[in-house]
Write a protein that holds these residues in place. Sequence first.
Motif, PDB file in Angstrom:
ATOM      1  N   SER A  16       0.812  -1.239  -0.127  1.00  0.00           N
ATOM      2  CA  SER A  16       0.016  -0.095  -0.015  1.00  0.00           C
ATOM      3  C   SER A  16       0.934   1.186   0.143  1.00  0.00           C
ATOM      4  CB  SER A  16      -0.721   0.158   1.392  1.00  0.00           C
ATOM      5  OG  SER A  16      -1.547  -1.040   1.460  1.00  0.00           O
ATOM      6  N   PRO A  17       0.587   2.413  -0.645  1.00  0.00           N
ATOM      7  CA  PRO A  17       1.434   3.583  -0.819  1.00  0.00           C
ATOM      8  C   PRO A  17       1.311   4.372   0.203  1.00  0.00           C
ATOM      9  CG  PRO A  17      -0.358   3.533  -2.489  1.00  0.00           C
ATOM     10  CD  PRO A  17      -0.470   2.464  -1.650  1.00  0.00           C
ATOM     11  N   THR A  18       1.466   3.787   1.431  1.00  0.00           N
ATOM     12  CA  THR A  18       1.153   4.704   2.889  1.00  0.00           C
ATOM     13  C   THR A  18       2.639   5.011   3.368  1.00  0.00           C
ATOM     14  OG1 THR A  18       1.337   2.531   3.949  1.00  0.00           O
ATOM     15  CG2 THR A  18      -0.661   3.510   3.591  1.00  0.00           C
ATOM     16  N   GLY A  19       3.587   4.857   2.596  1.00  0.00           N
ATOM     17  CA  GLY A  19       4.961   5.412   3.005  1.00  0.00           C
ATOM     18  C   GLY A  19       6.174   4.645   2.058  1.00  0.00           C
ATOM     19  N   PRO A  20       7.228   4.854   2.373  1.00  0.00           N
ATOM     20  CA  PRO A  20       8.383   4.343   1.618  1.00  0.00           C
ATOM     21  C   PRO A  20       8.805   2.990   1.914  1.00  0.00           C
ATOM     22  CG  PRO A  20       9.419   5.631   3.274  1.00  0.00           C
ATOM     23  CD  PRO A  20       7.785   5.924   3.438  1.00  0.00           C
ATOM     24  N   LEU A  21       9.292   2.133   0.890  1.00  0.00           N
ATOM     25  CA  LEU A  21       9.637   0.807   1.313  1.00  0.00           C
ATOM     26  C   LEU A  21      10.593   0.533   2.266  1.00  0.00           C
ATOM     27  CD1 LEU A  21       8.982  -1.910  -0.409  1.00  0.00           C
ATOM     28  CD2 LEU A  21      11.406  -1.855  -1.272  1.00  0.00           C
ATOM     29  N   ASP A  51      -6.874   3.643  -0.871  1.00  0.00           N
ATOM     30  CA  ASP A  51      -7.331   3.941   0.487  1.00  0.00           C
ATOM     31  C   ASP A  51      -6.655   5.561   0.591  1.00  0.00           C
ATOM     32  OD1 ASP A  51      -8.182   4.666   3.097  1.00  0.00           O
ATOM     33  OD2 ASP A  51      -7.189   2.800   4.070  1.00  0.00           O
ATOM     34  N   PRO A  52      -7.128   6.339  -0.179  1.00  0.00           N
ATOM     35  CA  PRO A  52      -6.489   7.853  -0.142  1.00  0.00           C
ATOM     36  C   PRO A  52      -6.340   8.335   1.002  1.00  0.00           C
ATOM     37  CG  PRO A  52      -8.105   7.532  -1.965  1.00  0.00           C
ATOM     38  CD  PRO A  52      -8.366   6.325  -1.115  1.00  0.00           C
ATOM     39  N   PRO A  53      -7.184   8.355   2.035  1.00  0.00           N
ATOM     40  CA  PRO A  53      -6.945   8.942   3.281  1.00  0.00           C
ATOM     41  C   PRO A  53      -5.688   8.618   4.038  1.00  0.00           C
ATOM     42  CG  PRO A  53      -9.125   8.221   3.208  1.00  0.00           C
ATOM     43  CD  PRO A  53      -8.617   7.647   2.048  1.00  0.00           C
ATOM     44  N   ARG A  54      -5.293   7.127   3.815  1.00  0.00           N
ATOM     45  CA  ARG A  54      -4.078   6.566   4.280  1.00  0.00           C
ATOM     46  C   ARG A  54      -2.898   6.677   3.568  1.00  0.00           C
ATOM     47  NH1 ARG A  54      -4.153   1.083   5.297  1.00  0.00           N
ATOM     48  NH2 ARG A  54      -2.034   1.491   6.555  1.00  0.00           N
ATOM     49  N   GLU A  55      -2.944   7.351   2.309  1.00  0.00           N
ATOM     50  CA  GLU A  55      -1.817   7.310   1.501  1.00  0.00           C
ATOM     51  C   GLU A  55      -0.835   8.613   1.645  1.00  0.00           C
ATOM     52  OE1 GLU A  55      -3.765   6.489  -2.700  1.00  0.00           O
ATOM     53  OE2 GLU A  55      -4.344   4.533  -1.651  1.00  0.00           O
ATOM     54  N   GLN A  56       0.388   8.448   1.386  1.00  0.00           N
ATOM     55  CA  GLN A  56       1.328   9.661   1.555  1.00  0.00           C
ATOM     56  C   GLN A  56       1.685   9.945  -0.003  1.00  0.00           C
ATOM     57  OE1 GLN A  56       5.534   9.108   3.004  1.00  0.00           O
ATOM     58  NE2 GLN A  56       4.520   9.056   4.837  1.00  0.00           N
ATOM     59  N   PRO A  57       1.608  11.103   0.016  1.00  0.00           N
ATOM     60  CA  PRO A  57       1.960  11.646  -1.459  1.00  0.00           C
ATOM     61  C   PRO A  57       3.539  11.274  -1.756  1.00  0.00           C
ATOM     62  CG  PRO A  57       1.198  13.568  -0.318  1.00  0.00           C
ATOM     63  CD  PRO A  57       1.237  12.429   0.731  1.00  0.00           C
ATOM     64  N   GLY A  58       3.860  10.844  -2.976  1.00  0.00           N
ATOM     65  CA  GLY A  58       5.118  10.403  -3.297  1.00  0.00           C
ATOM     66  C   GLY A  58       5.517   8.933  -3.084  1.00  0.00           C
ATOM     67  N   ALA A  59       4.540   8.106  -2.371  1.00  0.00           N
ATOM     68  CA  ALA A  59       4.954   6.915  -1.818  1.00  0.00           C
ATOM     69  C   ALA A  59       5.096   5.963  -2.873  1.00  0.00           C
ATOM     70  CB  ALA A  59       4.009   6.431  -0.783  1.00  0.00           C
ATOM     71  N   ASN A  60       4.058   6.051  -3.788  1.00  0.00           N
ATOM     72  CA  ASN A  60       4.131   5.070  -4.839  1.00  0.00           C
ATOM     73  C   ASN A  60       5.407   5.231  -5.565  1.00  0.00           C
ATOM     74  OD1 ASN A  60       3.189   3.647  -7.320  1.00  0.00           O
ATOM     75  ND2 ASN A  60       2.510   5.447  -8.181  1.00  0.00           N
ATOM     76  N   GLU A  61       5.835   6.254  -5.884  1.00  0.00           N
ATOM     77  CA  GLU A  61       7.008   6.577  -6.708  1.00  0.00           C
ATOM     78  C   GLU A  61       8.238   6.015  -5.980  1.00  0.00           C
ATOM     79  OE1 GLU A  61       4.827   8.773  -6.383  1.00  0.00           O
ATOM     80  OE2 GLU A  61       3.809   9.121  -8.357  1.00  0.00           O
ATOM     81  N   SER A  62       8.337   6.241  -4.687  1.00  0.00           N
ATOM     82  CA  SER A  62       9.474   6.137  -3.822  1.00  0.00           C
ATOM     83  C   SER A  62       9.362   4.591  -3.893  1.00  0.00           C
ATOM     84  CB  SER A  62       9.382   6.806  -2.550  1.00  0.00           C
ATOM     85  OG  SER A  62       9.509   5.863  -1.519  1.00  0.00           O
ATOM     86  N   ARG A 173     -18.146   2.960   5.067  1.00  0.00           N
ATOM     87  CA  ARG A 173     -19.280   4.103   5.125  1.00  0.00           C
ATOM     88  C   ARG A 173     -18.859   5.188   4.230  1.00  0.00           C
ATOM     89  NH1 ARG A 173     -22.707   5.622  10.329  1.00  0.00           N
ATOM     90  NH2 ARG A 173     -24.436   6.488   9.022  1.00  0.00           N
ATOM     91  N   ASP A 174     -17.454   5.461   4.069  1.00  0.00           N
ATOM     92  CA  ASP A 174     -17.126   6.609   3.214  1.00  0.00           C
ATOM     93  C   ASP A 174     -17.030   6.234   1.695  1.00  0.00           C
ATOM     94  OD1 ASP A 174     -14.953   4.883   2.921  1.00  0.00           O
ATOM     95  OD2 ASP A 174     -13.328   6.060   4.135  1.00  0.00           O
ATOM     96  N   GLY A 175     -17.682   5.124   1.510  1.00  0.00           N
ATOM     97  CA  GLY A 175     -17.898   4.307   0.219  1.00  0.00           C
ATOM     98  C   GLY A 175     -16.613   3.746  -0.487  1.00  0.00           C
ATOM     99  N   LEU A 176     -15.645   3.829   0.186  1.00  0.00           N
ATOM    100  CA  LEU A 176     -14.274   2.981  -0.083  1.00  0.00           C
ATOM    101  C   LEU A 176     -14.561   1.537   0.067  1.00  0.00           C
ATOM    102  CD1 LEU A 176     -11.579   5.493   1.130  1.00  0.00           C
ATOM    103  CD2 LEU A 176     -12.568   5.079  -1.110  1.00  0.00           C
ATOM    104  N   THR A 177     -14.006   0.690  -0.906  1.00  0.00           N
ATOM    105  CA  THR A 177     -13.883  -0.614  -0.910  1.00  0.00           C
ATOM    106  C   THR A 177     -12.969  -1.328   0.384  1.00  0.00           C
ATOM    107  OG1 THR A 177     -14.250  -0.801  -3.293  1.00  0.00           O
ATOM    108  CG2 THR A 177     -13.568  -2.951  -2.240  1.00  0.00           C
ATOM    109  N   ALA A 178     -13.328  -2.032   1.185  1.00  0.00           N
ATOM    110  CA  ALA A 178     -12.766  -2.338   2.238  1.00  0.00           C
ATOM    111  C   ALA A 178     -11.385  -3.247   1.860  1.00  0.00           C
ATOM    112  CB  ALA A 178     -13.343  -3.228   3.431  1.00  0.00           C
ATOM    113  N   TYR A 179     -10.451  -3.339   2.500  1.00  0.00           N
ATOM    114  CA  TYR A 179      -9.273  -4.107   1.962  1.00  0.00           C
ATOM    115  C   TYR A 179      -9.597  -5.587   1.784  1.00  0.00           C
ATOM    116  CZ  TYR A 179      -5.405  -7.200   3.238  1.00  0.00           C
ATOM    117  OH  TYR A 179      -4.427  -8.481   3.254  1.00  0.00           O
TER     118      TYR A 179
END
Length: 300
Positions: A16-21, A51-62, A173-179
Amino acid sequence: MQTSESPPYVGRFAPSPTGPLHFGSLVAAAASFLQARSKNGRWLLRIEDIDPPREQPGANESILRALDHYGFQWDGSVIYQSASHEAHKDALQSLIDQSLAYPCKCSRRDLANAARGPLGIVYPGTCRDSKDLIDAAVRLRTNNTEIGFQDALQGRFAQQLESESGDFVVRRRDGLTAYHLAVVVDDEIQGITEVVRGIDLLDSTPRQIWLQRLLQYQTPDYVHIPVITHEDGSKLSKLTGANGISLNSATKTLCAALAVLGQNPPRELAYASISDVWSWASESWQIEQLIGQKTIVKTA
Ligand code: GLU
């Protein structure tokens, strides 16, 4: 176990792109990559970006930069989980249509007095007869049939979902598909035959197998590798602030990851090239070194 009739091996790494590897995820990536290589299988890279609320900008690229720098080779293009949104929605709808899932508007406060099980609050089934999907989460019905599986490292693991987790959320409830729903749909679409991942997800697996059964999907084999801890026993993870792995001295770090995986890389390999390390590791890979282990301490 692969036999001549088994489908060709397909494994995956699904950060998940929530932070660097970090080092723990490097170890998980290496285990699933080497397991796929040792079976002459395919190895997919799936970024779980739903899960955009948990994602960190740039984590995917990193994450991609680090995996590339460490010499991982995935088959095909990177898969983004968000691209399967329609498939997630269809699976959810089919569960609702069959009354296997139902809307729930219980708030945390409503559940504050519910019983607690090994996985947290056990949902007491309050909304089981509810039909109003507007502004609601969706929960999957469970029962107390024992849902178990044989993990290649951890042995048999089973749960009785109704009493251990209760009906669980498949759409938030926010409409996002659960993990759980997203991972099961994607593993099916991508034809994953074996899931190699961290032991922190061992107790999620019976819920995922239950979903696979209700959706009439195949259940892949599962291998849950030990969690890496600091010397004080605390877990290395993005959330506890473990640092992203450095791109300097990648060979040394990769050798350290292999050592943690019980593979005993020769000392001089730390001075070889990344591709030499992967060649050595592919030839000598033995996941059996980890049988029965739940934690591994990272010493250096
Ligand atoms: N995306 C999950 C994570 O980063 C892993 C999912 C899985 O391997 O099933 O923790």
